[in-house]
Design a protein around this motif. Structure first.
Motif, mmCIF file in Angstrom:
data_model
loop_
_atom_site.group_PDB
_atom_site.id
_atom_site.type_symbol
_atom_site.label_atom_id
_atom_site.label_comp_id
_atom_site.label_asym_id
_atom_site.label_seq_id
_atom_site.Cartn_x
_atom_site.Cartn_y
_atom_site.Cartn_z
ATOM 1 N N TYR A 212 0.831 -1.209 0.000
ATOM 2 C CA TYR A 212 0.000 0.000 0.000
ATOM 3 C C TYR A 212 0.865 1.258 0.000
ATOM 4 O O TYR A 212 0.399 2.340 -0.326
ATOM 5 N N ARG A 255 -6.223 4.951 4.669
ATOM 6 C CA ARG A 255 -6.294 5.993 3.649
ATOM 7 C C ARG A 255 -5.598 5.547 2.364
ATOM 8 O O ARG A 255 -6.149 5.707 1.255
ATOM 9 N N LEU A 256 -4.395 4.989 2.498
ATOM 10 C CA LEU A 256 -3.624 4.604 1.324
ATOM 11 C C LEU A 256 -4.211 3.378 0.626
ATOM 12 O O LEU A 256 -3.863 3.097 -0.523
ATOM 13 N N ASP A 259 -8.229 4.948 -0.773
ATOM 14 C CA ASP A 259 -8.158 5.959 -1.835
ATOM 15 C C ASP A 259 -8.075 5.319 -3.225
ATOM 16 O O ASP A 259 -8.861 5.679 -4.122
ATOM 17 N N THR A 262 -11.414 3.681 -4.088
ATOM 18 C CA THR A 262 -12.449 4.685 -4.343
ATOM 19 C C THR A 262 -12.249 5.340 -5.704
ATOM 20 O O THR A 262 -13.211 5.545 -6.459
ATOM 21 N N GLU A 263 -11.002 5.667 -6.028
ATOM 22 C CA GLU A 263 -10.717 6.290 -7.331
ATOM 23 C C GLU A 263 -11.130 5.383 -8.486
ATOM 24 O O GLU A 263 -11.563 5.871 -9.538
ATOM 25 N N LYS A 316 -15.047 8.829 6.163
ATOM 26 C CA LYS A 316 -14.892 9.596 4.920
ATOM 27 C C LYS A 316 -15.297 8.760 3.716
ATOM 28 O O LYS A 316 -15.814 9.277 2.722
ATOM 29 N N TYR A 317 -15.086 7.447 3.801
ATOM 30 C CA TYR A 317 -15.331 6.547 2.660
ATOM 31 C C TYR A 317 -16.716 5.910 2.715
ATOM 32 O O TYR A 317 -17.239 5.520 1.687
#
Length: 323
Positions: A212, A255-256, A259, A262-263, A316-317
């Protein structure tokens, strides 16, 4: 790179071993609705819309009626919180320090047994058209051979035999005409030797964990997207997020990890919901699924039900409110 067939992009969930379960059989043998109610309420607060729950064919053999009754209770609890369930029917992963319960190698090198065929007929048959089931995960991380010191030819023959076993399981389940799709949770890189199995499934599920911290995670994810596009299949990440004993480091891992998913609009089910007895769920029982020099400790919720420090980043996700 983007997935062409993507009905599961909004899945946000957690793998769920109840806190009382140290080994796989405990999940249903020690079923406690009060504990499940409390812990799935924590999943709701985190914004989950799905949990992946591992169960055991041994538990079913011990008391099939109780198994089915208790699983129905789990579905009712989850549904009351707006959470669908992905049952994992078999497991091939094992931690060599803290074994959790596994479908052993001899089982998958033989034809599907009558007992396991009966398990599938009973369990999948009982819930074949249940809308609270997201999908059926036939096996968690098949082809688990890495501790074996064998030559390439022997490993290749074992892989061929195990492919046949899971294809036979798929055929047996399809005879029941389940409404919900079939998947398998694959560890490691996309493997073209497994193409017959990928193509036989409705959904390809993968478990990206390592690297990651550089482009390795994104590269593995893109390889699975390319594979899914080639096979014309949806793709779901049914395990992810490596561990750390340091709460802040684990939040950065989240987060890593999330992200890139999600992208790419890939739905995910993180490992794992709550502190408990399973390896990686207890600070005294960690594993090596982590960055070198760290330890794999992975719950999002502490034993008291509170969100683990810094782990509110997951909101956040998920869009969860945290309360």
């Amino acid at each position: 790179m983007f997935l062409e067939n993507n009905p599961y992009q909004d899945i946000r969930g957690f793998n769920y071993w109840p806190s009382y379960a140290m080994v796989l059989d405990d999940v249903m043998d020690r079923f406690c609705p009060e504990t499940v109610e409390r812990e799935l309420e924590g999943a709701r607060r985190l914004g989950a819309n799905c949990v992946r729950v591992w169960v055991s064919n041994v538990s079913w053999q011990r008391d099939a009626d109780r198994f089915l009754k208790d699983f129905a209770a789990l579905l009712r609890i989850a549904d009351g919180k707006g959470i669908s369930v992905m049952p994992a029917l078999f497991n091939r992963w094992v931690d060599t320090d803290y074994p959790v319960g596994v479908t052993d190698l001899t089982t998958v090198l033989c034809p599907l047994s009558g007992a396991n065929r009966d398990y599938l007929r009973s369990f999948v048959g009982a819930f074949r058209d249940d809308p609270r089931i997201l999908m059926w995960d036939i096996c968690n991380e098949p082809f688990f051979y890495f501790p074996l010191q064998l030559g390439e030819d022997a490993l290749r023959e074992m892989k061929r035999a195990e492919i046949s076993y899971w294809l036979e399981c798929i055929e047996a389940i399809r005879e029941l005409k389940p409404v919900r799709p079939l998947t398998i949770g694959f560890a490691g890189a996309a493997d073209r030797e497994l193409l017959p199995l990928y193509r036989a499934l409705d959904v390809i599920s993968f478990h990206p964990y390592s690297s990651y911290w550089d482009d390795g995670f994104a590269k593995l994810t893109d390889e699975f997207i390319a594979l899914a596009n080639e096979c014309g299949k949806p793709l779901l990440c049914s395990e992810t997020c490596q561990g750390s004993l340091d709460d802040g480091t684990r939040a950065e891992i989240i987060r890593l990890t999330l992200d890139p998913l999600t992208e790419r609009k890939i739905g995910w089910i993180a490992w794992h919901l709550c502190e408990g007895k399973i390896v990686t769920g207890n600070r005294e029982r960690t594993d090596g699924n982590c960055r070198p020099g760290e330890r794999g400790y992975m719950p999002f919720l502490a034993a008291d039900g509170s969100i683990r420090p810094h782990h509110e980043i997951v909101l956040k996700y998920t869009g969860g409110a945290g309360n």
